[in-house]
Design a protein around this motif. Structure first.
Motif, short mmCIF file in Angstrom:
data_model
loop_
_atom_site.label_atom_id
_atom_site.label_comp_id
_atom_site.label_asym_id
_atom_site.label_seq_id
_atom_site.Cartn_x
_atom_site.Cartn_y
_atom_site.Cartn_z
N ARG A 162 59.93 61.44 34.24
CA ARG A 162 60.17 60.01 34.09
C ARG A 162 59.81 59.26 35.37
NH1 ARG A 162 60.23 55.70 30.82
NH2 ARG A 162 61.05 54.02 32.07
N ALA A 163 58.73 58.47 35.32
CA ALA A 163 58.35 57.59 36.42
C ALA A 163 59.10 56.27 36.25
CB ALA A 163 56.84 57.37 36.41
N ASP A 164 58.83 55.30 37.11
CA ASP A 164 59.54 54.02 37.03
C ASP A 164 59.36 53.32 35.69
OD1 ASP A 164 60.87 53.93 39.45
OD2 ASP A 164 59.17 53.06 40.50
N SER A 165 58.14 53.29 35.17
CA SER A 165 57.88 52.47 33.99
C SER A 165 57.41 53.25 32.77
CB SER A 165 56.85 51.39 34.32
OG SER A 165 55.65 52.00 34.74
N THR A 166 57.26 54.55 32.89
CA THR A 166 56.77 55.34 31.77
C THR A 166 57.07 56.82 32.01
OG1 THR A 166 54.83 55.75 30.38
CG2 THR A 166 54.44 55.68 32.75
N LEU A 167 56.72 57.64 31.04
CA LEU A 167 56.71 59.08 31.24
C LEU A 167 55.33 59.47 31.73
CD1 LEU A 167 58.51 60.32 28.01
CD2 LEU A 167 59.44 60.26 30.32
N ASP A 168 55.28 60.46 32.61
CA ASP A 168 54.00 60.97 33.11
C ASP A 168 53.87 62.44 32.76
OD1 ASP A 168 53.44 58.57 34.38
OD2 ASP A 168 53.73 59.34 36.42
N LEU A 169 52.64 62.85 32.51
CA LEU A 169 52.30 64.27 32.48
C LEU A 169 51.71 64.60 33.84
CD1 LEU A 169 50.63 64.67 28.98
CD2 LEU A 169 53.00 65.13 29.64
N ILE A 170 52.19 65.66 34.47
CA ILE A 170 51.70 66.09 35.78
C ILE A 170 51.16 67.50 35.65
CG2 ILE A 170 52.31 66.52 38.19
CD1 ILE A 170 54.76 64.64 37.70
N GLN A 171 49.88 67.68 35.98
CA GLN A 171 49.30 69.02 35.98
C GLN A 171 49.76 69.72 37.25
OE1 GLN A 171 44.97 69.38 36.18
NE2 GLN A 171 45.11 70.89 34.53
N VAL A 172 50.49 70.81 37.11
CA VAL A 172 51.13 71.46 38.24
C VAL A 172 50.11 71.97 39.26
CG1 VAL A 172 52.65 73.38 38.93
CG2 VAL A 172 53.14 72.07 36.85
N ALA A 173 49.02 72.55 38.82
CA ALA A 173 48.04 73.14 39.74
C ALA A 173 47.29 72.11 40.56
CB ALA A 173 47.05 74.01 38.96
N THR A 174 47.06 70.92 40.00
CA THR A 174 46.20 69.93 40.68
C THR A 174 46.91 68.64 41.06
OG1 THR A 174 45.51 68.84 38.65
CG2 THR A 174 44.23 70.77 39.36
N GLY A 175 48.04 68.34 40.45
CA GLY A 175 48.72 67.07 40.68
C GLY A 175 48.16 65.93 39.84
N LEU A 176 47.16 66.22 39.00
CA LEU A 176 46.62 65.19 38.12
C LEU A 176 47.76 64.56 37.34
CD1 LEU A 176 44.23 63.76 36.64
CD2 LEU A 176 44.28 65.69 35.03
N THR A 177 47.82 63.23 37.35
CA THR A 177 48.90 62.51 36.68
C THR A 177 48.34 61.67 35.55
OG1 THR A 177 50.15 62.40 38.73
CG2 THR A 177 50.77 60.84 37.02
N LEU A 178 48.90 61.85 34.36
CA LEU A 178 48.50 61.10 33.18
C LEU A 178 49.69 60.29 32.68
CD1 LEU A 178 46.58 63.94 31.30
CD2 LEU A 178 45.63 62.18 32.80
N PRO A 179 49.75 58.98 33.00
CA PRO A 179 50.85 58.16 32.49
C PRO A 179 50.73 58.00 30.98
CG PRO A 179 49.73 57.09 34.33
CD PRO A 179 48.88 58.25 33.92
N LEU A 180 51.85 58.13 30.29
CA LEU A 180 51.90 57.94 28.85
C LEU A 180 52.33 56.50 28.59
CD1 LEU A 180 53.61 61.31 27.86
CD2 LEU A 180 51.17 60.77 27.93
N GLY A 181 51.37 55.61 28.48
CA GLY A 181 51.63 54.18 28.39
C GLY A 181 52.55 53.78 27.26
N TYR A 182 52.53 54.52 26.18
CA TYR A 182 53.38 54.20 25.04
C TYR A 182 54.84 54.60 25.27
CZ TYR A 182 53.12 59.19 24.13
OH TYR A 182 53.21 60.54 24.25
N ALA A 183 55.14 55.28 26.34
CA ALA A 183 56.45 55.89 26.54
C ALA A 183 57.34 55.10 27.50
CB ALA A 183 56.28 57.32 27.03
N GLY A 184 57.10 53.81 27.63
CA GLY A 184 57.87 53.00 28.56
C GLY A 184 59.36 52.97 28.30
N GLU A 185 59.77 53.14 27.06
CA GLU A 185 61.19 53.08 26.71
C GLU A 185 61.84 54.46 26.63
OE1 GLU A 185 62.80 50.14 26.48
OE2 GLU A 185 60.89 49.28 27.08
N TYR A 186 61.08 55.51 26.87
CA TYR A 186 61.60 56.87 26.77
C TYR A 186 62.06 57.37 28.14
CZ TYR A 186 59.05 56.77 22.34
OH TYR A 186 58.57 56.43 21.11
N PHE A 187 63.14 58.14 28.16
CA PHE A 187 63.68 58.60 29.43
C PHE A 187 63.83 60.11 29.53
CE2 PHE A 187 64.69 54.20 29.39
CZ PHE A 187 64.57 53.82 30.72
N ASP A 188 64.34 60.75 28.51
CA ASP A 188 64.63 62.18 28.57
C ASP A 188 63.70 62.96 27.67
OD1 ASP A 188 66.74 62.11 30.41
OD2 ASP A 188 68.12 61.43 28.87
N ALA A 189 62.48 63.09 28.09
CA ALA A 189 61.47 63.79 27.30
C ALA A 189 61.65 65.30 27.37
CB ALA A 189 60.08 63.42 27.77
#
Length: 166
Positions: A135-162
């Motif tokens: 959970r980032a400030d405004s959305t949920l993020d996917l973080i690739q552990v090996a590289t740190g690549l971050t993919l914000p899930l724009g539709y997930a602004g209201e979600y907290f406990d994924a």
């Protein structure tokens, strides 16, 4: 987890067992997560108000515990059992970063992007152990552990406990 205590029970509701007690409001434990093989439990502990939250691993068969020497919350075992992800930062400001550590307390390193803020909630591994959802400030993020690549899930602004479906 209730009142800083940790309990376990069999799936059929039998065998209720207290694993960790809390003698007062300043001593507690929480956010337990069992290892994939079911032999260990990782959780945070605190002893006094100024001590903060420390990651602890309990060997379930013996009841022995070891501090990992890391301040953090919301620890989660990787599906392989070879790493633990956790949040670390300022709990009062609700601001921090995502890290991983080896179960023996070595190899701690930040996997979230420097400067990107995360909250101490909603952290989970993908079933293949390659990604974390956090959970980032405004959305949920996917973080690739090996590289740190971050993919914000724009539709997930209201979600907290994924959580990943396993």
């Amino acid at each position: 987890v209730g009142g800083g205590e940790i309990w376990r029970v069999h799936p059929d509701g039998s065998g209720l067992e207290q694993l960790r007690s809390s003698p007062n409001s300043w001593v507690g434990a929480g956010d337990p997560d069992p290892s994939p093989d079911g032999t260990q439990l990782v959780f945070w502990t605190t002893h006094i108000p100024d001590d903060g939250f420390r990651l602890t691993v309990r060997i379930l068969a013996s009841g022995t515990e070891r501090l990992l020497g890391i301040a953090g919350l919301f620890p989660r075992w990787a599906p392989s059992g070879n790493q633990i992800a956790y949040w670390s930062g300022n709990v009062y400001a609700n601001a921090g970063a995502i890290f991983v550590i080896d179960p023996d307390g070595t190899g701690a390193h930040q996997v979230s992007a420097v400067g990107r803020n995360y909250r101490p909630t909603g952290l989970d591994w993908s079933p293949d152990g390659q990604w974390l959802v956090a959970r980032a400030d405004s959305t949920l993020d996917l973080i690739q552990v090996a590289t740190g690549l971050t993919l914000p899930l724009g539709y997930a602004g209201e979600y907290f406990d994924a959580s990943w479906r396993r």
